[in-house]
Design an enzyme around this catalytic site. Structure first.
Site, PDB file in Angstrom:
ATOM      1  N   ARG A  41     -16.342 -10.244 -58.770  1.00 42.55           N
ATOM      2  CA  ARG A  41     -17.361 -10.138 -57.718  1.00 42.55           C
ATOM      3  C   ARG A  41     -18.487  -9.177 -58.103  1.00 42.55           C
ATOM      4  O   ARG A  41     -19.632  -9.370 -57.708  1.00 42.55           O
ATOM      5  CB  ARG A  41     -16.714  -9.721 -56.399  1.00 42.55           C
ATOM      6  N   LYS A 203       0.025 -22.621 -46.550  1.00 44.03           N
ATOM      7  CA  LYS A 203       0.075 -23.209 -45.214  1.00 44.03           C
ATOM      8  C   LYS A 203      -0.830 -24.404 -45.019  1.00 44.03           C
ATOM      9  O   LYS A 203      -2.011 -24.358 -45.376  1.00 44.03           O
ATOM     10  CB  LYS A 203      -0.350 -22.143 -44.202  1.00 44.03           C
ATOM     11  N   GLY A 356     -10.345 -17.485 -53.654  1.00 49.19           N
ATOM     12  CA  GLY A 356      -9.043 -16.967 -53.232  1.00 49.19           C
ATOM     13  C   GLY A 356      -7.997 -17.091 -54.321  1.00 49.19           C
ATOM     14  O   GLY A 356      -8.247 -16.795 -55.491  1.00 49.19           O
ATOM     15  N   GLY A 379     -12.394 -18.133 -48.086  1.00 46.90           N
ATOM     16  CA  GLY A 379     -12.563 -18.487 -46.670  1.00 46.90           C
ATOM     17  C   GLY A 379     -13.928 -19.103 -46.403  1.00 46.90           C
ATOM     18  O   GLY A 379     -14.043 -20.126 -45.729  1.00 46.90           O
TER      19      GLY A 379
HETATM   20  P1  AMP Z   1      -3.066 -19.809 -49.644  1.00 46.60           P
HETATM   21  O1  AMP Z   1      -3.615 -18.447 -49.340  1.00 46.60           O
HETATM   22  O2  AMP Z   1      -2.721 -20.622 -48.448  1.00 46.60           O
HETATM   23  O3  AMP Z   1      -3.901 -20.563 -50.658  1.00 46.60           O
HETATM   24  O4  AMP Z   1      -1.649 -19.548 -50.324  1.00 46.60           O
HETATM   25  C1  AMP Z   1      -1.490 -18.891 -51.532  1.00 46.60           C
HETATM   26  C2  AMP Z   1      -0.081 -18.405 -51.635  1.00 46.60           C
HETATM   27  O5  AMP Z   1       0.801 -19.482 -51.488  1.00 46.60           O
HETATM   28  C3  AMP Z   1       0.228 -17.769 -52.968  1.00 46.60           C
HETATM   29  O6  AMP Z   1       0.480 -16.412 -52.797  1.00 46.60           O
HETATM   30  C4  AMP Z   1       1.492 -18.513 -53.431  1.00 46.60           C
HETATM   31  O7  AMP Z   1       2.477 -17.666 -53.960  1.00 46.60           O
HETATM   32  C5  AMP Z   1       1.988 -19.162 -52.172  1.00 46.60           C
HETATM   33  N1  AMP Z   1       2.775 -20.359 -52.454  1.00 46.60           N
HETATM   34  C6  AMP Z   1       2.418 -21.408 -53.192  1.00 46.60           C
HETATM   35  N2  AMP Z   1       3.425 -22.283 -53.300  1.00 46.60           N
HETATM   36  C7  AMP Z   1       4.483 -21.761 -52.619  1.00 46.60           C
HETATM   37  C8  AMP Z   1       5.800 -22.179 -52.355  1.00 46.60           C
HETATM   38  N3  AMP Z   1       6.253 -23.317 -52.849  1.00 46.60           N
HETATM   39  N4  AMP Z   1       6.590 -21.393 -51.593  1.00 46.60           N
HETATM   40  C9  AMP Z   1       6.131 -20.218 -51.114  1.00 46.60           C
HETATM   41  N5  AMP Z   1       4.875 -19.760 -51.325  1.00 46.60           N
HETATM   42  C10 AMP Z   1       4.059 -20.530 -52.067  1.00 46.60           C
END
Ligand code: AMP
Length: 409
Positions: A41, A203, A356, A379
């Site tokens: 950044r 999520k 991210g 975001g």
């Molecule tokens: P996000 O911020 O929604 O893009 O999520 C990113 C996070 O999702 C990272 O820290 C990953 O470690 C986690 N993640 C990805 N795949 C999995 C999984 N199969 N089980 C648990 N956490 C996960």
């Protein structure tokens, strides 16, 4: 072409000579033990800083850093950032402890050519996140030209992003925001086909709005990360103790139907890396099909899945990637995300990484330099793509319209 930049001035449109320029940057870099661990950044902010400096502006830079509870939270000080910026710019960056209008005004008056000011963490002031008019007034007290180049913060209506530019007449954006919006607009306006969206991460609920938007725009979805298990469970594939959003099962089922009804591609994992936990050292193995046994959880996509995903990506002409394919922070579970980064990098497509964790995964994979664009705002890029108006951009656009109206009178 529907440009998100319509009606917004850029740094090229201003006369900066001897003007005090409030330059809102996103210098929110990860810092451990006083050391910056990723300076993406900072580097992304340099072109705009250098440009204004060359044009003779008196620069007052400002940024937030993390989420401090109060001004006493010294671990959130911008001190290491000021130091590193001094080195990168070969200039003296003076860290101003308090953004008091008169004091800053005084400082800018004695500013030499090779000096610039960086205000201490804006979030040390409670008015920042409250979009407080009073705090904005303080900042407006010394601001002659307002420039926003903090893409990663432009989806937040905070004082330095929204209330302040509302009070300033001369305002626009820097090179970073300009590039971010130009790249994201290419994903929205007649993208070259096939256009594939790769979505992963923890999520579904965070990505629903963007899935809704993209369903009519893309030719196919590739789903990985924990998100995939909610989809698989919705399709009645056993997922063991994988992370599942139970309240999104119905939505996921309907989404699969809607994607099929539109004749679009949807790729889900057909094999997995599974583990008894997500910590280092937990036992791990690879499945030979999509079923995850009881007591195990999916932590990464498997090798056949990676092949399927890579094949589809090799034929794509536009790719948007947001979210890792697994728990990539743990080396044993990073093959899927790094392999995907390789497939994206090697594709001839326009390839945009949505910031991210996917930016971190692309960086860690070693393929970052082969991407067309890696957004500095996870975001903000998602909100922009899903069609939301970014408060930090809208406030600058309004200016132009009111000026045009004034000019007509
Ligand atoms: P996000 O911020 O929604 O893009 O999520 C990113 C996070 O999702 C990272 O820290 C990953 O470690 C986690 N993640 C990805 N795949 C999995 C999984 N199969 N089980 C648990 N956490 C996960």
């Amino acid at each position: 072409m529907a440009s998100g930049l319509r009606g917004i001035r850029t740094v090229r449109d201003f006369e900066f000579k001897d003007k005090v320029v409030f330059l809102r940057l996103d210098l929110n870099a990860p810092i451990e033990d006083g050391k910056i661990t990723d300076e993406t950044r900072l580097r992304a902010s340099l072109p705009t800083i250098k440009y204004i400096q060359e044009k003779g502006g008196k620069i007052v830079m400002a940024s937030h850093l993390g989420r401090p509870k109060s001004a006493n939270d010294k671990e959130f000080s911008l001190e290491p950032v000021a130091q590193r910026l001094s080195e990168l710019l070969d200039a003296e960056v003076i860290l101003a402890e308090e953004p008091l209008a008169e004091a800053i005004k005084g400082l800018t008056m004695s500013l030499k050519k090779n000096q610039m000011i960086l205000l201490e963490n804006l979030r040390f002031e409670s008015g920042e996140t409250k979009n407080s008019a009073e705090f904005a007034q303080t900042l407006a007290g010394f601001t002659q030209i307002y420039i926003n180049d903090a893409f990663g913060a432009s989806h937040r209506a905070h004082a330095s992003i929204h209330a302040l530019p509302e009070m300033v007449r001369e305002k626009g954006i820097g090179f970073l925001i300009e590039k971010e919006i130009q790249m994201l607009d290419q994903l929205l306006d007649n993208p070259k086909r096939p256009y594939i969206a790769v979505l992963g991460g923890a999520k579904i609920s965070d990505k629903i709005a963007v899935i809704e938007k993209l369903i009519d725009v893309v030719d196919g979805f590739i789903i990985g990360g924990a998100m995939a298990y909610t989809f698989l469970k919705a399709l009645e594939t056993p997922v063991g103790k994988s992370l599942v959003e139970e309240d999104r099962l119905k939505y996921s089922r309907e989404m699969v139907e809607r994607i099929k009804a539109r004749n679009k591609t949807l790729l889900l994992p057909v094999d997995h890396v599974i583990s008894t936990g997500i910590k280092d050292g937990a036992s791990a193995k690879t499945t030979t099909n999509a079923i995850i046994p009881e007591g195990w959880m999916g932590v990464d996509i498997g090798p056949q899945t990676l092949k399927n995903y890579s094949n589809l990506l090799s034929e794509a002409n536009t790719i948007f990637w947001n979210g890792p394919m697994g728990v990539f922070e743990t080396p044993e579970f990073s093959k899927g995300s790094f392999g995907l980064a390789k497939a994206v990098a090697e594709s001839k497509a326009l390839k945009v990484v949505g910031g991210g964790d996917s930016a971190a995964a692309a960086e860690a994979s070693g393929y970052a330099s082969q991407m067309s664009h890696i957004s500095t705002g996870g975001g903000a890029s998602l909100e922009y793509l899903q069609g939301d108006k970014l408060p930090g951009l809208e406030v600058l656009r309004k200016a132009k319209t009111s000026e045009k109206m004034e000019a007509k009178v």
